[in-house]
Design a protein around this motif. Structure first.
Motif, PDB file in Angstrom:
ATOM      1  N   THR A   5     -45.226 -33.128  13.580  1.00  0.00           N
ATOM      2  CA  THR A   5     -45.469 -34.216  12.174  1.00  0.00           C
ATOM      3  C   THR A   5     -44.892 -33.072  10.887  1.00  0.00           C
ATOM      4  O   THR A   5     -44.392 -33.806   9.383  1.00  0.00           O
ATOM      5  N   SER A   6     -44.331 -31.463  11.393  1.00  0.00           N
ATOM      6  CA  SER A   6     -44.320 -31.157   9.490  1.00  0.00           C
ATOM      7  C   SER A   6     -42.851 -31.503   9.355  1.00  0.00           C
ATOM      8  O   SER A   6     -42.954 -31.084   8.420  1.00  0.00           O
ATOM      9  N   THR A   7     -42.105 -31.694  10.369  1.00  0.00           N
ATOM     10  CA  THR A   7     -40.688 -31.771   9.502  1.00  0.00           C
ATOM     11  C   THR A   7     -40.857 -33.586   9.544  1.00  0.00           C
ATOM     12  O   THR A   7     -39.751 -33.906   9.073  1.00  0.00           O
ATOM     13  N   LEU A   8     -41.390 -34.388   9.545  1.00  0.00           N
ATOM     14  CA  LEU A   8     -41.404 -35.379   8.854  1.00  0.00           C
ATOM     15  C   LEU A   8     -42.167 -36.146   8.021  1.00  0.00           C
ATOM     16  O   LEU A   8     -43.417 -35.615   7.453  1.00  0.00           O
ATOM     17  N   VAL A   9     -41.521 -36.366   6.658  1.00  0.00           N
ATOM     18  CA  VAL A   9     -41.695 -36.342   5.395  1.00  0.00           C
ATOM     19  C   VAL A   9     -42.150 -37.599   5.276  1.00  0.00           C
ATOM     20  O   VAL A   9     -41.421 -38.884   5.461  1.00  0.00           O
ATOM     21  N   LEU A  10     -43.383 -37.847   4.577  1.00  0.00           N
ATOM     22  CA  LEU A  10     -44.055 -39.433   4.966  1.00  0.00           C
ATOM     23  C   LEU A  10     -44.654 -39.307   2.810  1.00  0.00           C
ATOM     24  O   LEU A  10     -45.223 -38.735   2.493  1.00  0.00           O
ATOM     25  N   SER A  11     -43.695 -40.719   2.028  1.00  0.00           N
ATOM     26  CA  SER A  11     -44.428 -40.399   0.656  1.00  0.00           C
ATOM     27  C   SER A  11     -46.030 -40.407   0.416  1.00  0.00           C
ATOM     28  O   SER A  11     -46.662 -41.958   1.408  1.00  0.00           O
ATOM     29  N   THR A  12     -46.497 -40.025  -0.408  1.00  0.00           N
ATOM     30  CA  THR A  12     -48.014 -40.189   0.010  1.00  0.00           C
ATOM     31  C   THR A  12     -48.352 -40.985  -1.786  1.00  0.00           C
ATOM     32  O   THR A  12     -49.846 -41.571  -1.602  1.00  0.00           O
ATOM     33  N   SER A  13     -47.174 -41.534  -2.381  1.00  0.00           N
ATOM     34  CA  SER A  13     -47.702 -42.011  -3.576  1.00  0.00           C
ATOM     35  C   SER A  13     -46.672 -42.939  -3.050  1.00  0.00           C
ATOM     36  O   SER A  13     -44.705 -43.462  -2.906  1.00  0.00           O
ATOM     37  N   ASN A  14     -46.194 -44.229  -4.478  1.00  0.00           N
ATOM     38  CA  ASN A  14     -44.848 -44.798  -4.513  1.00  0.00           C
ATOM     39  C   ASN A  14     -44.419 -44.617  -6.094  1.00  0.00           C
ATOM     40  O   ASN A  14     -43.701 -45.369  -6.556  1.00  0.00           O
ATOM     41  N   SER A  15     -44.104 -43.455  -6.259  1.00  0.00           N
ATOM     42  CA  SER A  15     -43.408 -42.678  -6.982  1.00  0.00           C
ATOM     43  C   SER A  15     -42.272 -41.555  -6.563  1.00  0.00           C
ATOM     44  O   SER A  15     -41.644 -41.173  -7.373  1.00  0.00           O
ATOM     45  N   SER A  16     -41.879 -41.769  -5.235  1.00  0.00           N
ATOM     46  CA  SER A  16     -41.438 -40.750  -4.166  1.00  0.00           C
ATOM     47  C   SER A  16     -40.837 -39.371  -5.335  1.00  0.00           C
ATOM     48  O   SER A  16     -39.702 -39.359  -6.063  1.00  0.00           O
ATOM     49  N   ASP A  17     -41.238 -38.175  -5.127  1.00  0.00           N
ATOM     50  CA  ASP A  17     -41.404 -36.984  -5.642  1.00  0.00           C
ATOM     51  C   ASP A  17     -40.979 -37.488  -6.606  1.00  0.00           C
ATOM     52  O   ASP A  17     -39.756 -36.579  -7.922  1.00  0.00           O
ATOM     53  N   SER A  18     -41.835 -38.186  -8.380  1.00  0.00           N
ATOM     54  CA  SER A  18     -40.901 -38.216  -9.487  1.00  0.00           C
ATOM     55  C   SER A  18     -40.852 -37.063 -10.206  1.00  0.00           C
ATOM     56  O   SER A  18     -40.369 -37.472 -11.070  1.00  0.00           O
ATOM     57  N   ASN A  19     -41.367 -36.471  -9.775  1.00  0.00           N
ATOM     58  CA  ASN A  19     -41.342 -34.894 -10.781  1.00  0.00           C
ATOM     59  C   ASN A  19     -40.529 -33.505 -10.350  1.00  0.00           C
ATOM     60  O   ASN A  19     -40.002 -33.168 -10.262  1.00  0.00           O
ATOM     61  N   SER A  20     -39.550 -34.359  -9.494  1.00  0.00           N
ATOM     62  CA  SER A  20     -38.804 -33.763  -7.776  1.00  0.00           C
ATOM     63  C   SER A  20     -37.026 -33.871  -8.769  1.00  0.00           C
ATOM     64  O   SER A  20     -36.373 -32.187  -8.109  1.00  0.00           O
ATOM     65  N   GLY A  21     -36.603 -34.787  -9.716  1.00  0.00           N
ATOM     66  CA  GLY A  21     -35.361 -34.708  -9.603  1.00  0.00           C
ATOM     67  C   GLY A  21     -35.041 -35.800  -9.130  1.00  0.00           C
ATOM     68  O   GLY A  21     -33.820 -36.308  -9.240  1.00  0.00           O
ATOM     69  N   PHE A  22     -35.381 -36.611  -8.204  1.00  0.00           N
ATOM     70  CA  PHE A  22     -34.862 -37.496  -7.053  1.00  0.00           C
ATOM     71  C   PHE A  22     -35.067 -39.367  -7.860  1.00  0.00           C
ATOM     72  O   PHE A  22     -36.257 -39.318  -9.026  1.00  0.00           O
ATOM     73  N   ALA A  23     -34.371 -40.158  -7.698  1.00  0.00           N
ATOM     74  CA  ALA A  23     -34.971 -41.549  -7.981  1.00  0.00           C
ATOM     75  C   ALA A  23     -36.255 -41.627  -8.314  1.00  0.00           C
ATOM     76  O   ALA A  23     -37.010 -41.434  -7.547  1.00  0.00           O
ATOM     77  N   HIS A  24     -36.656 -42.381  -8.807  1.00  0.00           N
ATOM     78  CA  HIS A  24     -38.435 -42.356  -8.873  1.00  0.00           C
ATOM     79  C   HIS A  24     -38.420 -44.363  -7.657  1.00  0.00           C
ATOM     80  O   HIS A  24     -37.633 -44.906  -8.785  1.00  0.00           O
ATOM     81  N   THR A  34     -40.928 -47.030  -7.405  1.00  0.00           N
ATOM     82  CA  THR A  34     -42.266 -47.575  -7.872  1.00  0.00           C
ATOM     83  C   THR A  34     -43.495 -48.506  -7.673  1.00  0.00           C
ATOM     84  O   THR A  34     -43.687 -48.945  -7.704  1.00  0.00           O
ATOM     85  N   CYS A  35     -42.233 -49.234  -6.940  1.00  0.00           N
ATOM     86  CA  CYS A  35     -42.638 -50.389  -5.865  1.00  0.00           C
ATOM     87  C   CYS A  35     -43.436 -50.139  -4.860  1.00  0.00           C
ATOM     88  O   CYS A  35     -43.669 -48.530  -4.115  1.00  0.00           O
ATOM     89  N   PRO A  36     -44.800 -51.035  -4.516  1.00  0.00           N
ATOM     90  CA  PRO A  36     -46.005 -50.651  -3.593  1.00  0.00           C
ATOM     91  C   PRO A  36     -44.890 -50.642  -1.998  1.00  0.00           C
ATOM     92  O   PRO A  36     -45.537 -50.707  -0.764  1.00  0.00           O
ATOM     93  N   PHE A  37     -43.913 -49.766  -1.619  1.00  0.00           N
ATOM     94  CA  PHE A  37     -43.327 -49.830  -0.406  1.00  0.00           C
ATOM     95  C   PHE A  37     -44.143 -48.740   0.599  1.00  0.00           C
ATOM     96  O   PHE A  37     -45.547 -47.995   0.418  1.00  0.00           O
ATOM     97  N   THR A  38     -43.967 -48.622   2.033  1.00  0.00           N
ATOM     98  CA  THR A  38     -44.681 -48.476   2.625  1.00  0.00           C
ATOM     99  C   THR A  38     -44.075 -47.277   3.798  1.00  0.00           C
ATOM    100  O   THR A  38     -42.634 -47.785   3.220  1.00  0.00           O
ATOM    101  N   THR A  39     -44.355 -46.240   4.719  1.00  0.00           N
ATOM    102  CA  THR A  39     -43.212 -45.976   5.296  1.00  0.00           C
ATOM    103  C   THR A  39     -43.974 -45.887   6.825  1.00  0.00           C
ATOM    104  O   THR A  39     -45.533 -46.687   6.935  1.00  0.00           O
ATOM    105  N   ASP A  40     -43.289 -45.422   8.121  1.00  0.00           N
ATOM    106  CA  ASP A  40     -44.584 -45.759   9.302  1.00  0.00           C
ATOM    107  C   ASP A  40     -43.391 -44.150  10.147  1.00  0.00           C
ATOM    108  O   ASP A  40     -42.127 -43.972  10.529  1.00  0.00           O
TER     109      ASP A  40
END
Length: 356
Positions: free
Chosen positions: A198-217, A219-225
């Motif tokens: 599970t340490s190699t599975l990255v699950l978003s913990t917010s709806n800002s998707s690494d907002s301060n890391s240089g990735f695209a923002h 902001t919708c209420p997406f979910t992952t699985d």
């Protein structure tokens, strides 16, 4: 596999050989009343997004115009995208069957058109699956999640497409789309689950998707699985094992790059490799901190979402872009990262392949 013609009287379905089998009674091509048109239009507006397909057959985002009272419903079978006839499936296995059909009529399909079980085994299929908006001349992939029987042998299920009035639509010379599988007591060689940390599975913990890391923002209420991520990884490496290739190693940095792009596609209704911020697979991998000598990417989005095994099957069988299957069986790349994001009834996958 024998693929003859199909007949369906209202929307999308596959064509099937009628040899030795009784086909459903031919139904009159219905016309939509104003109430039915309004219902279909309202339902389509609720989903707002078209069915995104990698074959550049996506539906325009413009509102559905009113169908003419005398419009016709008909379709032609294009291909089995996943699970061709007589595919071997292990007992009790959940899999996704996808058919591709073309709208050959003059009516516009929408969520009021539904795929439903018709005869033989239902295989755990839902009561109905709504179709995406499809204009005359466009193609549509119809997917349904099924479960193989616990008993071995040949099993078959027949499905049809019904219009908003409940009439069966013609598809070629038959009105059925079918799935025929050979159920086996043991899984195919190499198809056993491969443990994924599970340490190699990255699950978003917010709806800002690494907002301060240089990735695209995003902001919708997406979910992952998490289960879909694990199933995708296992399906890829099982496919490689069947082709005598070593398993890909899952890398956390690549998984972050894949997940942020999946989130971006979900929130911005994108389909492709360019992010809403203009990023590319190479730039996203670099942003993650992974130093790569070679990078590529597979992406997919659909309504309803495919399972992890289903999306891998889609890439394997895609004849439009052969790079999808080539990436799965590559001897150049050694590591992968997988992302999945769900929003507004659509599921988006991204898988990044890289070599240090």
């Amino acid at each position: 596999m024998i693929r003859n013609l199909f007949i369906v009287a209202s929307l999308t379905t596959v064509l099937l050989s009628a040899c030795g089998r009784q086909t459903p009674a031919e139904t009159a091509t219905p016309s939509l009343t104003e109430t039915q048109v309004a219902t279909a239009t309202q339902a389509s507006t609720a989903t707002e997004a078209p069915t995104w397909l990698p074959t550049d057959t996506s539906t325009p985002e413009t509102p559905i115009p009113t169908n003419l009272p005398d419009c016709t419903n008909s379709a032609s079978f294009v291909a089995d995208i996943t699970i061709p006839d007589n595919s071997e499936v292990a007992t009790g296995t959940t899999f996704t069957k996808t058919w591709r059909i073309n709208n050959t009529g003059t009516c516009i399909w929408g969520p009021g058109y539904r795929l439903t079980h018709y005869s033989d085994e239902q295989m755990g299929a839902p009561d109905s699956v709504p179709l995406g908006v499809t204009w005359p001349g466009q193609s549509l992939d119809i997917s349904v999640d099924l479960t193989a029987s616990e008993s071995s042998g040949t099993h078959r299920g027949n499905f049809v497409v019904k219009n908003p009035a409940g009439l069966i639509m013609k598809v070629g010379d038959d009105s059925r789309l079918w799935v025929i599988i050979k159920v086996t007591n043991t899984a195919a060689a190499g198809a056993t689950a491969i443990p994924v940390s599970t340490s190699t599975l990255v699950l978003s913990t917010s709806n800002s998707s690494d907002s301060n890391s240089g990735f695209a923002h995003a902001t919708c209420p997406f979910t992952t699985d998490r289960d879909k991520l694990t199933e995708t990884i296992n399906a890829v490496n099982a496919y490689r094992a069947q082709n005598s290739l070593p398993a890909y190693t899952v890398n956390m940095l690549l998984a972050r790059a894949a997940q942020t792009h999946a989130d971006d596609m979900a929130c911005n209704k994108l389909f492709g490799h360019t992010g809403s911020d203009g990023s590319t697979p190479q730039s996203r991998v670099a942003t993650s901190g992974y130093i790569a000598s070679s990078v590529t990417e597979n992406v997919y989005g659909s309504y309803p979402p495919l399972s992890g095994q289903g999306v891998v099957n889609w890439w394997i069988n895609d004849k439009t872009d052969l790079h999808h299957n080539q990436n799965l069986l590559s001897t150049t790349f050694t590591e992968i990262g997988v992302g999945y994001s769900f929003f507004d009834n659509y599921g988006y996958y991204a898988i990044v392949f890289a070599k240090p």
